[in-house]
Design an enzyme around this catalytic site. Structure first.
Site, PDB file in Angstrom:
ATOM      1  N   HIS A 187      -7.305  -6.537   5.564  1.00 14.12           N
ATOM      2  CA  HIS A 187      -6.874  -6.850   6.939  1.00 14.12           C
ATOM      3  C   HIS A 187      -5.418  -6.454   7.122  1.00 14.12           C
ATOM      4  O   HIS A 187      -4.508  -7.099   6.597  1.00 14.12           O
ATOM      5  CB  HIS A 187      -7.056  -8.340   7.245  1.00 14.12           C
TER       6      HIS A 187
ATOM      7  N   HIS B  90      -2.486  -4.066   9.919  1.00 12.24           N
ATOM      8  CA  HIS B  90      -2.207  -3.392  11.197  1.00 12.24           C
ATOM      9  C   HIS B  90      -1.221  -2.259  10.933  1.00 12.24           C
ATOM     10  O   HIS B  90      -0.007  -2.447  10.996  1.00 12.24           O
ATOM     11  CB  HIS B  90      -1.638  -4.378  12.216  1.00 12.24           C
TER      12      HIS B  90
ATOM     13  N   GLN C  56      -6.588  -5.289  21.240  1.00 16.08           N
ATOM     14  CA  GLN C  56      -5.551  -6.325  21.053  1.00 16.08           C
ATOM     15  C   GLN C  56      -5.374  -7.223  22.283  1.00 16.08           C
ATOM     16  O   GLN C  56      -5.156  -8.426  22.164  1.00 16.08           O
ATOM     17  CB  GLN C  56      -4.219  -5.638  20.718  1.00 16.08           C
TER      18      GLN C  56
ATOM     19  N   HIS D  41     -10.895 -10.540  14.870  1.00 10.39           N
ATOM     20  CA  HIS D  41      -9.877 -11.582  14.823  1.00 10.39           C
ATOM     21  C   HIS D  41     -10.535 -12.777  15.511  1.00 10.39           C
ATOM     22  O   HIS D  41     -10.921 -12.685  16.686  1.00 10.39           O
ATOM     23  CB  HIS D  41      -8.645 -11.167  15.602  1.00 10.39           C
TER      24      HIS D  41
ATOM     25  N   GLU E 257      -7.993 -17.361  15.955  1.00 13.29           N
ATOM     26  CA  GLU E 257      -6.641 -17.337  15.372  1.00 13.29           C
ATOM     27  C   GLU E 257      -5.741 -18.188  16.261  1.00 13.29           C
ATOM     28  O   GLU E 257      -4.946 -17.694  17.055  1.00 13.29           O
ATOM     29  CB  GLU E 257      -6.109 -15.907  15.267  1.00 13.29           C
TER      30      GLU E 257
ATOM     31  N   ASP F 252      -2.332  -8.511   6.549  1.00  9.26           N
ATOM     32  CA  ASP F 252      -2.178  -8.529   8.007  1.00  9.26           C
ATOM     33  C   ASP F 252      -0.979  -7.721   8.497  1.00  9.26           C
ATOM     34  O   ASP F 252      -1.142  -6.773   9.246  1.00  9.26           O
ATOM     35  CB  ASP F 252      -2.108  -9.973   8.524  1.00  9.26           C
TER      36      ASP F 252
ATOM     37  N   TRP G 190       4.957  -9.527  14.282  1.00 11.20           N
ATOM     38  CA  TRP G 190       4.404 -10.826  13.884  1.00 11.20           C
ATOM     39  C   TRP G 190       4.974 -11.352  12.575  1.00 11.20           C
ATOM     40  O   TRP G 190       4.884 -12.536  12.291  1.00 11.20           O
ATOM     41  CB  TRP G 190       2.878 -10.731  13.779  1.00 11.20           C
TER      42      TRP G 190
HETATM   43 FE   FE2 Z   1      -4.624  -9.194  12.330  1.00 10.37          FE
END
Ligand code: FE2
Length: 431
Positions: free
Chosen positions: A58, A60, A153, A211, A214, A310, A316
């Site tokens: 996982h 990005h 997203q 996702h 979350e 992630d 993030w």
């Molecule tokens: Fe993610």
């Protein structure tokens, strides 16, 4: 018989010691205690741990290494991160996305991380990030397996054009169907998105990785819908729920019904401890909740659970370094799960288990598998997690593609010189 190379005196993740691994034509052709044969190249593993490469299930890659562009996340929340990413998206160029992704892949290789499932945002009508990462996928193929997920997203229904763009991305060759039901306008829209996305996966014969839940909302129920759809459509292990952080806050009675449903569906789960522990609980006064999903409880029911990274230096998460042992280490603390068995399991959760979730062919230290491996400055998997061990050597298809010097400290204590290997349980000869 002569081989291309032999790695001698390795310890394997299953505990076998003193193993030789022979390689020919990019594949492992023998794993035995003492191979009596010649090879063009011999590598002395010195008793250290020889493992298959790390797998990050996982990530990005379109956002990585963008920290500070165009500004930093002040609140530290998921929602400010999404808003910040929306500010950055119009400024992205194909070249910049590809350059950052390639730089990250170099870092990944140095850390023995040779397979990544990366979500790629499809809410930009230009599909700029999709095209850039498809380009990157081709370029890194000789040394890294990159699997891409079409990720809306800003919401499959909430973002105009996302549904069409997701199909376009799949047509272009993106591998997996993604989604974000908790970001849709309503719970009903979220559930409808799970259904629609699972149906796309079923129709196209693809995997789906959403996702899912979350948030800190104890009433979020999208994983229930995902399990239902995985079962109804026969997706089984082709369906994965990522994050599942709301499960941390759910009513315990409800979870006692939910977990058997997830197990029955055959779906997989991915927890991302670095991110989940820092993004969640931001609206809490003390005590502050942690966002990790119920890893131990899912394991106990046989649900395949893996650990992902992630984010690295993006809207993030400002830290990270492509180090899957860092992820395993954080999971031990965040869950918490401190038994020897559980710590040992975290090593599998960043190697074999995500390899199965991604469907990697020829993975593992076994005869017939690809000669892809990493030599760690540790005596066993628990020590690798404890030390976040140095990757002494990384091999892909039988060729060494990265080397890092062993970490040693030269001590001089009252005139008594000593060389200290942090892998303190390693054989004397290895020090
Ligand atoms: Fe993610």
């Amino acid at each position: 018989m002569a081989f291309d190379s032999i790695v001698r005196n390795a310890t394997l993740p299953d505990g076998r010691k003193g193993q030789d691994v022979a390689i020919a034509d990019g594949r492992i052709v023998a794993v035995e205690p003492r191979i009596e044969a010649e090879a063009a190249e011999t590598i002395d593993a010195r008793g250290y741990l020889l493992a298959p490469p790390f797998v990050d299930c996982h990530f990005h890659l379109d956002a990585t290494l963008s920290l500070g562009l165009p500004r930093l996340n002040v609140s530290g929340t998921l929602l400010e991160g999404i808003a910040l990413w929306s500010e950055l998206k119009p400024l992205l160029t194909h070249e910049a996305v590809a350059e950052r992704a390639l730089r990250y892949c170099d870092l990944a290789v140095s850390q023995g991380l040779l397979a990544i499932r990366s979500h790629v945002d499809v809410c930009d009508d230009r599909l700029l990030a999709v095209e850039a990462l498809l380009d990157v996928k081709k370029r890194v193929k000789p040394y890294l397996d990159l699997q891409l997920v079409a990720f809306p997203q800003d919401g499959y229904f909430r973002s105009p054009g996302a549904a069409r763009n997701l199909e376009r991305a799949l047509d272009l060759g993106v591998d997996v169907v993604g989604g974000i039901p908790h970001f849709e306008r309503t719970i009903a829209d979220g559930a409808a998105s799970v259904r629609a996305l699972c149906e796309i996966a079923a129709r196209r014969g693809l995997m789906v990785d959403l996702h899912c839940d979350e948030s800190d909302d104890p009433m979020s129920r999208h994983v229930e819908t995902l399990a239902y759809e995985a079962q109804r459509l026969g997706l089984g292990a082709r369906a994965t729920g990522s994050h599942l952080t709301s499960m941390h806050s759910m009513d315990n009675y409800y979870v006692s019904k939910l977990l058997p449903l997830i197990a029955e569906s055959g779906m997989c789960a991915i927890s991302n401890p670095l991110i989940n522990l820092t993004l969640q609980g931001r609206h809490d006064a003390y005590p502050k909740r942690r966002g990790m999903t119920r890893v131990a409880e899912m394991r106990a029911l046989g649900i395949p659970v893996a650990l992902g990274q992630d984010c690295v230096m993006d809207p993030w998460y400002s830290l990270g370094g492509a180090d899957m042992l860092d992820v395993a280490h954080m999971a031990v603390h965040g869950a918490p799960m401190t038994s020897r068995e559980a710590i040992r399991w975290t090593f599998d959760a960043v190697t074999e288990i995500p390899a199965r979730i991604l469907g990697l062919e020829g993975y593992g230290i076994a005869v017939g598998a690809h000669a892809d491996m990493v030599l760690l400055q540790a005596a066993d998997p628990i020590e690798a997690v404890r030390l976040r061990a140095t990757r002494l050597l990384v091999m892909r298809r039988g060729e060494i593609i990265a080397r890092t010097p062993a970490r040693t400290s030269e001590l001089s204590l009252k005139g008594r010189p000593a060389s200290l290997d942090p892998a303190s349980y390693a054989p004397r000869a290895a020090r």
